[in-house]
Every structure is written in C-alpha cells, then in structure tokens.
Design an enzyme around this catalytic site. Structure first.
Site, PDB file in Angstrom:
ATOM      1  N   GLY A  10       0.830  -1.205   0.000  1.00 44.46           N
ATOM      2  CA  GLY A  10       0.000   0.000   0.000  1.00 44.46           C
ATOM      3  C   GLY A  10       0.863   1.253   0.000  1.00 44.46           C
ATOM      4  N   PHE A  11       0.212   2.370   0.209  1.00 45.03           N
ATOM      5  CA  PHE A  11       0.873   3.681   0.120  1.00 45.03           C
ATOM      6  C   PHE A  11       1.983   3.832   1.180  1.00 45.03           C
ATOM      7  N   ILE A  12       1.604   3.800   2.451  1.00 46.18           N
ATOM      8  CA  ILE A  12       2.607   4.078   3.492  1.00 46.18           C
ATOM      9  C   ILE A  12       3.546   2.883   3.667  1.00 46.18           C
ATOM     10  N   GLY A  13       2.967   1.663   3.620  1.00 45.84           N
ATOM     11  CA  GLY A  13       3.790   0.468   3.799  1.00 45.84           C
ATOM     12  C   GLY A  13       4.907   0.382   2.770  1.00 45.84           C
ATOM     13  N   THR A  85      -8.608   1.170   4.457  1.00 45.31           N
ATOM     14  CA  THR A  85      -8.217   2.504   4.933  1.00 45.31           C
ATOM     15  C   THR A  85      -9.100   3.659   4.478  1.00 45.31           C
ATOM     16  N   THR A 125      -4.258   5.511  13.682  1.00 45.35           N
ATOM     17  CA  THR A 125      -4.618   6.782  13.051  1.00 45.35           C
ATOM     18  C   THR A 125      -5.170   7.779  14.070  1.00 45.35           C
ATOM     19  N   ASP A 126      -5.015   9.057  13.759  1.00 47.44           N
ATOM     20  CA  ASP A 126      -5.597  10.103  14.626  1.00 47.44           C
ATOM     21  C   ASP A 126      -7.131  10.068  14.599  1.00 47.44           C
ATOM     22  N   GLU A 127      -7.706   9.373  13.586  1.00 47.99           N
ATOM     23  CA  GLU A 127      -9.174   9.369  13.476  1.00 47.99           C
ATOM     24  C   GLU A 127      -9.836   8.636  14.633  1.00 47.99           C
ATOM     25  N   TYR A 150     -14.717   3.108   9.480  1.00 45.03           N
ATOM     26  CA  TYR A 150     -13.253   2.941   9.389  1.00 45.03           C
ATOM     27  C   TYR A 150     -12.586   3.227  10.727  1.00 45.03           C
ATOM     28  N   ALA A 152     -13.816   3.439  13.676  1.00 41.29           N
ATOM     29  CA  ALA A 152     -14.249   2.521  14.740  1.00 41.29           C
ATOM     30  C   ALA A 152     -13.512   1.192  14.625  1.00 41.29           C
ATOM     31  N   LYS A 154     -10.485   0.807  13.323  1.00 44.60           N
ATOM     32  CA  LYS A 154      -9.094   1.054  13.759  1.00 44.60           C
ATOM     33  C   LYS A 154      -9.034   1.144  15.282  1.00 44.60           C
ATOM     34  N   ASN A 180      -1.594  11.479   5.747  1.00 38.96           N
ATOM     35  CA  ASN A 180      -0.362  11.420   4.956  1.00 38.96           C
ATOM     36  C   ASN A 180      -0.615  11.827   3.507  1.00 38.96           C
ATOM     37  N   ASN A 251      -9.801  21.813   3.949  1.00 40.36           N
ATOM     38  CA  ASN A 251      -9.802  21.099   2.666  1.00 40.36           C
ATOM     39  C   ASN A 251      -9.879  22.076   1.492  1.00 40.36           C
TER      40      ASN A 251
HETATM   41  P1  NAD Z   1      -3.494   1.638   1.729  1.00 41.25           P
HETATM   42  O1  NAD Z   1      -4.963   1.462   1.603  1.00 41.25           O
HETATM   43  O2  NAD Z   1      -2.754   2.407   0.704  1.00 41.25           O
HETATM   44  O3  NAD Z   1      -2.802   0.196   1.805  1.00 41.25           O
HETATM   45  C1  NAD Z   1      -3.291  -0.838   2.617  1.00 41.25           C
HETATM   46  C2  NAD Z   1      -2.514  -2.113   2.265  1.00 41.25           C
HETATM   47  O4  NAD Z   1      -2.966  -3.156   3.140  1.00 41.25           O
HETATM   48  C3  NAD Z   1      -2.736  -2.594   0.833  1.00 41.25           C
HETATM   49  O5  NAD Z   1      -1.504  -2.986   0.264  1.00 41.25           O
HETATM   50  C4  NAD Z   1      -3.663  -3.796   0.995  1.00 41.25           C
HETATM   51  O6  NAD Z   1      -3.512  -4.768  -0.028  1.00 41.25           O
HETATM   52  C5  NAD Z   1      -3.228  -4.327   2.352  1.00 41.25           C
HETATM   53  N1  NAD Z   1      -4.283  -5.089   3.030  1.00 41.25           N
HETATM   54  C6  NAD Z   1      -5.591  -4.730   3.201  1.00 41.25           C
HETATM   55  N2  NAD Z   1      -6.252  -5.709   3.852  1.00 41.25           N
HETATM   56  C7  NAD Z   1      -5.341  -6.688   4.133  1.00 41.25           C
HETATM   57  C8  NAD Z   1      -5.418  -7.922   4.796  1.00 41.25           C
HETATM   58  N3  NAD Z   1      -6.567  -8.391   5.309  1.00 41.25           N
HETATM   59  N4  NAD Z   1      -4.283  -8.662   4.906  1.00 41.25           N
HETATM   60  C9  NAD Z   1      -3.108  -8.235   4.376  1.00 41.25           C
HETATM   61  N5  NAD Z   1      -2.991  -7.066   3.718  1.00 41.25           N
HETATM   62  C10 NAD Z   1      -4.091  -6.298   3.602  1.00 41.25           C
HETATM   63  O7  NAD Z   1      -3.264   2.217   3.178  1.00 41.25           O
HETATM   64  P2  NAD Z   1      -2.238   3.332   3.722  1.00 41.25           P
HETATM   65  O8  NAD Z   1      -2.814   4.665   3.478  1.00 41.25           O
HETATM   66  O9  NAD Z   1      -0.878   3.004   3.247  1.00 41.25           O
HETATM   67  O10 NAD Z   1      -2.356   3.059   5.301  1.00 41.25           O
HETATM   68  C11 NAD Z   1      -1.486   2.113   5.917  1.00 41.25           C
HETATM   69  C12 NAD Z   1      -1.782   2.082   7.412  1.00 41.25           C
HETATM   70  O11 NAD Z   1      -1.587   3.385   7.965  1.00 41.25           O
HETATM   71  C13 NAD Z   1      -3.232   1.715   7.746  1.00 41.25           C
HETATM   72  O12 NAD Z   1      -3.215   0.901   8.899  1.00 41.25           O
HETATM   73  C14 NAD Z   1      -3.901   3.042   8.036  1.00 41.25           C
HETATM   74  O13 NAD Z   1      -4.976   2.889   8.932  1.00 41.25           O
HETATM   75  C15 NAD Z   1      -2.751   3.810   8.654  1.00 41.25           C
HETATM   76  N6  NAD Z   1      -2.808   5.283   8.501  1.00 41.25           N
HETATM   77  C16 NAD Z   1      -2.987   5.849   7.262  1.00 41.25           C
HETATM   78  C17 NAD Z   1      -2.958   7.241   7.146  1.00 41.25           C
HETATM   79  C18 NAD Z   1      -3.131   7.916   5.802  1.00 41.25           C
HETATM   80  O14 NAD Z   1      -3.242   9.138   5.767  1.00 41.25           O
HETATM   81  N7  NAD Z   1      -3.133   7.216   4.689  1.00 41.25           N
HETATM   82  C19 NAD Z   1      -2.759   8.035   8.281  1.00 41.25           C
HETATM   83  C20 NAD Z   1      -2.603   7.425   9.519  1.00 41.25           C
HETATM   84  C21 NAD Z   1      -2.609   6.026   9.612  1.00 41.25           C
HETATM   85  O1  DAU Z   2      -6.346  11.123   9.523  1.00 39.48           O
HETATM   86  C1  DAU Z   2      -5.707   9.964   9.061  1.00 39.48           C
HETATM   87  C2  DAU Z   2      -6.588   9.290   8.036  1.00 39.48           C
HETATM   88  O2  DAU Z   2      -6.502  10.074   6.851  1.00 39.48           O
HETATM   89  C3  DAU Z   2      -6.219   7.848   7.755  1.00 39.48           C
HETATM   90  O3  DAU Z   2      -6.394   7.089   8.911  1.00 39.48           O
HETATM   91  C4  DAU Z   2      -7.086   7.282   6.622  1.00 39.48           C
HETATM   92  O4  DAU Z   2      -6.682   5.965   6.290  1.00 39.48           O
HETATM   93  C5  DAU Z   2      -6.934   8.172   5.403  1.00 39.48           C
HETATM   94  O5  DAU Z   2      -7.791   7.718   4.380  1.00 39.48           O
HETATM   95  C6  DAU Z   2      -7.255   9.621   5.751  1.00 39.48           C
HETATM   96  O6  DAU Z   2      -8.677   9.753   6.035  1.00 39.48           O
HETATM   97  P1  DAU Z   2      -9.516  11.006   5.491  1.00 39.48           P
HETATM   98  O7  DAU Z   2     -10.935  10.631   5.438  1.00 39.48           O
HETATM   99  O8  DAU Z   2      -9.146  12.238   6.260  1.00 39.48           O
HETATM  100  O9  DAU Z   2      -8.866  11.131   4.020  1.00 39.48           O
HETATM  101  P2  DAU Z   2      -9.531  11.485   2.599  1.00 39.48           P
HETATM  102  O10 DAU Z   2      -8.411  11.764   1.666  1.00 39.48           O
HETATM  103  O11 DAU Z   2     -10.560  10.500   2.220  1.00 39.48           O
HETATM  104  O12 DAU Z   2     -10.288  12.853   2.917  1.00 39.48           O
HETATM  105  C7  DAU Z   2      -9.577  13.976   3.409  1.00 39.48           C
HETATM  106  C8  DAU Z   2     -10.586  15.104   3.558  1.00 39.48           C
HETATM  107  O13 DAU Z   2     -11.014  15.518   2.252  1.00 39.48           O
HETATM  108  C9  DAU Z   2     -11.841  14.712   4.305  1.00 39.48           C
HETATM  109  O14 DAU Z   2     -12.284  15.807   5.110  1.00 39.48           O
HETATM  110  C10 DAU Z   2     -12.865  14.441   3.203  1.00 39.48           C
HETATM  111  C11 DAU Z   2     -12.425  15.388   2.087  1.00 39.48           C
HETATM  112  N1  DAU Z   2     -12.668  14.892   0.720  1.00 39.48           N
HETATM  113  C12 DAU Z   2     -12.217  13.659   0.384  1.00 39.48           C
HETATM  114  C13 DAU Z   2     -12.426  13.151  -0.882  1.00 39.48           C
HETATM  115  C14 DAU Z   2     -11.930  11.776  -1.240  1.00 39.48           C
HETATM  116  C15 DAU Z   2     -13.325  15.690  -0.210  1.00 39.48           C
HETATM  117  O15 DAU Z   2     -13.719  16.841   0.100  1.00 39.48           O
HETATM  118  N2  DAU Z   2     -13.529  15.188  -1.468  1.00 39.48           N
HETATM  119  C16 DAU Z   2     -13.125  13.951  -1.822  1.00 39.48           C
HETATM  120  O16 DAU Z   2     -13.360  13.540  -2.984  1.00 39.48           O
END
Ligand code: NAD
Ligand code: DAU
Length: 337
Positions: A10-13, A85, A125-127, A150, A152, A154, A180, A251
C-alpha cells in the site's frame, strides 16, 4: 533482524519498506499483503529483486498462513500497516473493515503471543479520537470516540492491542498519525484524486463547503516516526504523529493550493454532497514523540510541490489504477451521490 511488515504494497507500507531496506542493511523484510485494490506490486518494483526483501500474498485474518510465515521466515518483529483505509468505502461497506482492521489485528496478536515475537508495532490513526474541538489537541490517553466505520474498526484494533498488553504482557506499541500525502498514494484519497483529476482537466469534488481541517504530513516524515518508535519507543506506549500545521489548513485551502500549483483556477471546484458523519477537525499533541527526538522535516508547500511533480512524472502508475473497478467506485461515490 527479520521483520514482518504487513500491508507493504500500500501507500505508506511501500514507502516504509523502501526507507527500511535502504537504511538497515542488517534487516530482512518480509512483506505480507493481501493485494486488495489498494495493494500494488508496482509500488515496490525497484526493490522486488533485493535479496533482503521477500513477499507473501496473504490475509492477516488467515491465522494458519500468518503462523506459517512466521515460522518459515523466523520472524522476530511485526509492524502492522495492513488495513482497509478509505473512510468513504467504510461507509459503503463496513464489514470488510471489521474483518481486517479488528479481526486481522487480533490474529496477529495471537501469533505474537504464541511465537514470543519480540516487538509488535500497530500503525493506527488520529481518526480514533474523533472530531476535535478548535484549540484542543488529542493526547494519547484521551478517550477514543471514532465516528466512521473505518475509525471505529481502527479503534477496535487499538483496543485489542492494549488489552493484549495488559492481559498477556505482550511487547506492543501503537502510532497514531494524521493525514499522509506523497508518492504512491491510491487516487481515491483527496490529494492524489485531486492532483490527477486536475492533470486530466476534470473537476475536483469538494465535500460540503470544504471547511474541514486535516493535518497534512508527508509520508517520509511518518516513515521516520515509525522507524523511531519501532527502535526507541517504550513498550506498551502510544505515540501520536502529526505535522501540526500552523495555521491549520482546511480542505478548501488545500484544494486551492493544489490548483494554484497546477496553474488552474477555482472554476475546477465542484461542491458535492457532504460525507456522512464527516469529522470536522483532527489535531494531535505530538510532544511525546518529540521527546523521543522526532520532528517533521518537510513543510506542506515543498511537500505538495514535490508530490504534484511525482504524479506529473508517473502518469503510467496512476492511469492504470483509474480504470476498471475504480471507475465503478468513482461513479457510485460521485456521480450517483
Ligand atoms: P493503503 O490502503 O494504501 O494500503 C493498505 C494495504 O494493506 C494494501 O496494500 C492492501 O492490499 C493491504 N491489506 C488490506 N487488507 C489486508 C489484509 N486483510 N491482509 C493483508 N494485507 C491487507 O493504506 P495506507 O494509506 O498506506 O495506510 C497504511 C496504514 O496506515 C493503515 O493501517 C492506516 O490505517 C494507517 N494510517 C494511514 C494514514 C493515511 O493518511 N493514509 C494516516 C494514519 C494512519
Ligand atoms: O487522519 C488519518 C486518516 O486520513 C487515515 O487514517 C485514513 O486511512 C486516510 O484515508 C485519511 O482519512 P480522510 O478521510 O481524512 O482522508 P480522505 O483523503 O478520504 O479525505 C480527506 C478530507 O477531504 C476529508 O475531510 C474528506 C475530504 N474529501 C475527500 C475526498 C476523497 C473531499 O472533500 N472530497 C473527496 O473527494
């Protein structure tokens, strides 16, 4: 050391695996990933032949495969990034989130107990803190008040981790990071969605009035924080990670900054129906991780610019993703809204 990293496609991993493989020549990394729509092998194409990198396709909720992988590779530590996620998808279909984010975490914890794994780091996550009042910054000990399916799920994962600490004295840690952004982010999240839409001359769908606050942190800063907590964090502790943008960025402001960088105007904005249960503001107190020696290195202006350049230079990467299932999802999420 042999480290199992879940969700590494995934993205962060994937950014984290690249960070670790380059920084620690003594580590073997085993990436365990289900390859959901968000798991993309192209994210790690540059290191897939590295002898210290291994890949196992699997579901963290599959205890037999988790146990086999731990035994086959003699795993010593686990970092759990694997999760469903996306908040909007959790509103549409919450069940998969319980399976991976709650039950999958439980399966990993059982394996940590059974095989006496020396360290388990849960990426949260901060959520989990829910909506935060203006002026308040969540501390690690605050009550968890998640709002979406989501968050809930986490929070359910975090509670499992803390319960296994208290009950079985497991060597666990948790990080809770804010939003991120950076390279390799699936184009369903706001920034890669908006950047790629603008490049394609499509409108950007802002939910509600766009006045929600998120605290944008570059993925490299998050990876540094995870690295630090993994090596120096105190077992049993939770660490918030955030950029603490000052002033805070809504946003709509983020959207305008992105349009500006790409030379486009506000006519590209389309205000659409708000997200159900939409949290208005997240903000975390990061003093605990700062005491460990972490600070953010990348400010939003420079991080946004380099991220936009990355999506401009890697059109092949995201154009492939914006097809098939993605288009059906986009239609359900936006056109049928
Ligand atoms: P992402 O959705 O980009 O990637 C998730 C990865 O997990 C994918 O590669 C997917 O194939 C894998 N996956 C999903 N279900 C699985 C399962 N059952 N078994 C094995 N692999 C599985 O997510 P991300 O944005 O990289 O987030 C990574 C972690 O960081 C998550 O735990 C998320 O809650 C946390 N996080 C994300 C953000 C953010 O802004 N993206 C912020 C804070 C925390
Ligand atoms: O805070 C950390 C979290 O950030 C992670 O735990 C989640 O995995 C990650 O998906 C992210 O959650 P958000 O819901 O904050 O991210 P998203 O990019 O979906 O939305 C960011 C903000 O933008 C949110 O307030 C909703 C708004 N948004 C999102 C989309 C996709 C829009 O206004 N339009 C959109 O099309």
């Amino acid at each position: 050391m042999k480290v199992l990293i879940t969700g590494g496609l995934g993205f962060i991993g994937s950014n984290f695996i690249r960070h670790m493989i380059n920084k620690y020549p003594e580590y073997d990394l085993i990436n365990f990933d289900k390859m959901t729509y968000a798991g993309n092998p192209e994210n790690l194409k540059d290191i897939e032949d590295n002898k210290r990198y291994n890949f196992v396709k699997g579901d963290i909720a599959d205890s037999a495969l988790i146990e086999k992988t731990i035994q086959d590779f003699k795993i010593e530590a686990i970092i759990n990034f694997a999760a469903e996620t996306h908040v909007d998808r959790s509103i549409e279909n919450p069940g998969e989130f319980i399976n991976t984010d709650v039950y999958g975490t439980h399966v990993l914890l059982e394996a940590v107990k059974k095989f006496k794994i020396s360290k388990f780091l849960q990426i949260s996550t901060d959520e989990v803190y829910g909506d935060i009042e203006p002026g308040h910054f969540s501390k690690e000990g605050d009550t968890l008040r998640p709002s979406s399916p989501y968050s809930a799920s986490k929070a359910g994962g975090d509670l499992q981790v803390m319960a296994f600490r208290r009950t079985y004295d497991l060597p666990v840690l948790i990080t809770r990071c804010t939003n991120n952004y950076g390279p390799y982010q699936y184009p369903e999240k706001i920034l890669p969605l908006f950047i790629t839409n603008i490049i394609e001359d499509k409108k950007v769908p802002v939910y509600g009035q766009g006045d929600q606050i998120r605290d944008w942190i570059h993925v490299d800063d998050h990876c540094q924080a995870v690295d630090l907590v993994f090596h120096k964090g105190q077992i049993g502790e939770v660490y918030n990670v955030g950029a603490n943008q000052d002033p805070e960025v809504s946003n709509l402001e983020l959207t305008k900054m992105t349009l500006d960088h790409l030379g486009k105007g506000e006519e590209m904005i389309e205000y659409v129906k708000d997200r159900l249960g939409h949290d208005v503001r997240y903000a975390v107190d990061c003093s605990k991780i700062k005491e460990l020696g972490w600070k953010k290195e990348i400010n939003l202006e420079e991080g946004l610019e380099s991220t936009i350049k990355w999506y401009q230079s890697n059109k092949d990467w995201w154009k492939k993703l914006k097809s098939g299932e993605y288009l059906a999802y986009y239609k359900r999420q936006y056109s049928d809204r």
